[in-house]
Scaffold this motif. Structure first.
Motif, PDB file in Angstrom:
ATOM      1  N   SER A  86       0.836  -1.203   0.000  1.00 22.87           N
ATOM      2  CA  SER A  86       0.000   0.000   0.000  1.00 22.87           C
ATOM      3  C   SER A  86       0.867   1.249   0.000  1.00 22.87           C
ATOM      4  O   SER A  86       0.573   2.230  -0.700  1.00 22.87           O
ATOM      5  CB  SER A  86      -0.924  -0.001   1.224  1.00 22.87           C
ATOM      6  N   ALA A  87       1.964   1.199   0.768  1.00 19.37           N
ATOM      7  CA  ALA A  87       2.894   2.333   0.790  1.00 19.37           C
ATOM      8  C   ALA A  87       3.571   2.509  -0.567  1.00 19.37           C
ATOM      9  O   ALA A  87       3.701   3.632  -1.072  1.00 19.37           O
ATOM     10  CB  ALA A  87       3.943   2.120   1.875  1.00 19.37           C
ATOM     11  N   LEU A  88       3.968   1.400  -1.184  1.00 13.53           N
ATOM     12  CA  LEU A  88       4.556   1.465  -2.521  1.00 13.53           C
ATOM     13  C   LEU A  88       3.558   2.021  -3.534  1.00 13.53           C
ATOM     14  O   LEU A  88       3.929   2.773  -4.440  1.00 13.53           O
ATOM     15  CB  LEU A  88       5.007   0.062  -2.964  1.00 13.53           C
ATOM     16  N   ARG A  90       1.222   4.210  -3.012  1.00 11.57           N
ATOM     17  CA  ARG A  90       1.114   5.666  -2.872  1.00 11.57           C
ATOM     18  C   ARG A  90       2.349   6.363  -3.440  1.00 11.57           C
ATOM     19  O   ARG A  90       2.240   7.409  -4.095  1.00 11.57           O
ATOM     20  CB  ARG A  90       0.919   6.034  -1.399  1.00 11.57           C
ATOM     21  N   VAL A  91       3.515   5.786  -3.187  1.00 15.17           N
ATOM     22  CA  VAL A  91       4.760   6.403  -3.657  1.00 15.17           C
ATOM     23  C   VAL A  91       4.867   6.386  -5.180  1.00 15.17           C
ATOM     24  O   VAL A  91       5.233   7.387  -5.802  1.00 15.17           O
ATOM     25  CB  VAL A  91       5.984   5.694  -3.032  1.00 15.17           C
ATOM     26  N   PHE A  92       4.524   5.244  -5.782  1.00 14.19           N
ATOM     27  CA  PHE A  92       4.703   5.081  -7.228  1.00 14.19           C
ATOM     28  C   PHE A  92       3.400   5.222  -8.020  1.00 14.19           C
ATOM     29  O   PHE A  92       3.373   4.932  -9.212  1.00 14.19           O
ATOM     30  CB  PHE A  92       5.336   3.716  -7.513  1.00 14.19           C
ATOM     31  N   HIS A  93       2.338   5.652  -7.338  1.00 13.58           N
ATOM     32  CA  HIS A  93       1.048   5.914  -7.988  1.00 13.58           C
ATOM     33  C   HIS A  93       0.543   4.687  -8.757  1.00 13.58           C
ATOM     34  O   HIS A  93       0.169   4.767  -9.934  1.00 13.58           O
ATOM     35  CB  HIS A  93       1.161   7.123  -8.930  1.00 13.58           C
TER      36      HIS A  93
END
Length: 310
Positions: A86-88, A90-93
């Motif tokens: 989920s964090a990835l 958000r970071v990489f859209h």
């Protein structure tokens, strides 16, 4: 090294099944959209048969201990990796198809044939633990993301045939109830189709795609890297620091089974879910094909790394 070689051979066989699905569309026997029917058969018939059949084993303290270790490792993987992916995202859209393709491994279709070929049929029960845990997340988190629903429909989740199969299988195991041989053999026969049927669906969808557009899409290679390299390395670190392998005499083998489930290609059931709920099933199928092809190299190498680390 022997396990790595067996893995490569088994994955290569599954890729040939994709080719079969591809060919029956290309020669005009079927259309790529015909795969939707087969997708529903896999989701609602074949996978429940796999689950029920796997839990038809004798209740022993050793088996229960092994199941608990496998469950703890599987739950650890699913929960921690969900936050990480989920964090990835958000970071990489990452979009819905990319997030679910990175997070959900193809354990439902690959882990049973892989474990059977590499370790033996007696270990299939433990492979179904990860698959069962992932199914709960699949029919809650994945379904919500893919279908774009605003909230969970808990009634549909609880009454889903896959979830029911998990609870029935666990109940039969702990009560010691064994299904009649005729029924159990039927479940085994139907469940054995899970790998071929899922790969054929993928191949049929792939046949309707523009190859140049797929392989020219650099985004697919980035998603493949996340699915086959980044996520497995995170899982390896988690399994190492958790010391779960020390909790049972069969601990290293149980951890290997869970790790095998994590490092498989993107879940073909994501493609099937996209078909059922009207999301981008072609993109999901393209990711599945590319990750399956690349996994012939990555999975054996990652298993060798696991054996060196543990």
């Amino acid at each position: 090294m022997m396990i790595s070689i067996l893995l490569a051979q088994q994955i290569a066989q599954l890729f040939l099944m994709i080719l079969m699905g591809f060919l029956i569309v290309k020669i005009g026997l079927l259309k790529d959209e015909d795969s939707k029917v087969l997708s529903k058969i896999v989701l609602y018939l074949i996978i429940p048969c796999v689950i029920l059949n796997a839990f038809q084993v004798d209740y022993t303290p050793e088996t229960v201990r092994g199941l608990l270790v496998a469950f703890a490792a599987s739950l650890l993987m699913q929960v921690v990796l969900l936050f990480a992916v989920s964090a990835l995202g958000r970071v990489f859209h990452l979009d819905a198809v990319e997030i679910t393709s990175v997070y959900y491994s193809n354990s439902g279709n690959l882990i049973v044939p892989l474990v059977t070929a590499v370790l033996g049929a007696e270990w299939v029960l433990y492979s179904c633990v990860y698959m069962s845990v992932q199914l709960v997340f699949f029919w809650t988190h994945c379904k919500k993301v893919i279908s774009r629903e605003a909230s969970y429909d808990w009634k549909k989740i609880v009454l889903n045939l896959n979830i029911i199969s998990i609870f029935v299988g666990i109940l039969l195991f702990f009560t010691g109830i064994r299904l009649p041989a005729l029924v159990n053999n039927t479940l085994h026969s139907v469940g054995s189709m899970v790998g071929p049927a899922s790969m054929i669906v993928t191949g049929m969808l792939f046949a309707g795609m523009d190859f140049r557009q797929i392989f020219a899409n650099k985004r697919i290679y980035f998603v493949t890297f996340l699915r086959l390299i980044a996520v497995p390395l995170m899982a390896l670190v988690l399994l190492k620091i958790s010391h779960l392998a020390d909790l049972s005499a069969d601990g290293p083998t149980l951890i290997l089974i869970v790790f095998l489930a994590v490092i498989t290609p993107s879940a073909s059931t994501v493609t099937q879910m996209c078909q059922v709920y009207g999301n981008d099933s072609r993109y999901a199928s393209a990711i599945n094909v590319v990750t399956t092809l690349a996994s012939i190299v990555t999975m054996p190498l990652l298993v060798m790394l696991l054996q060196m680390v543990l």
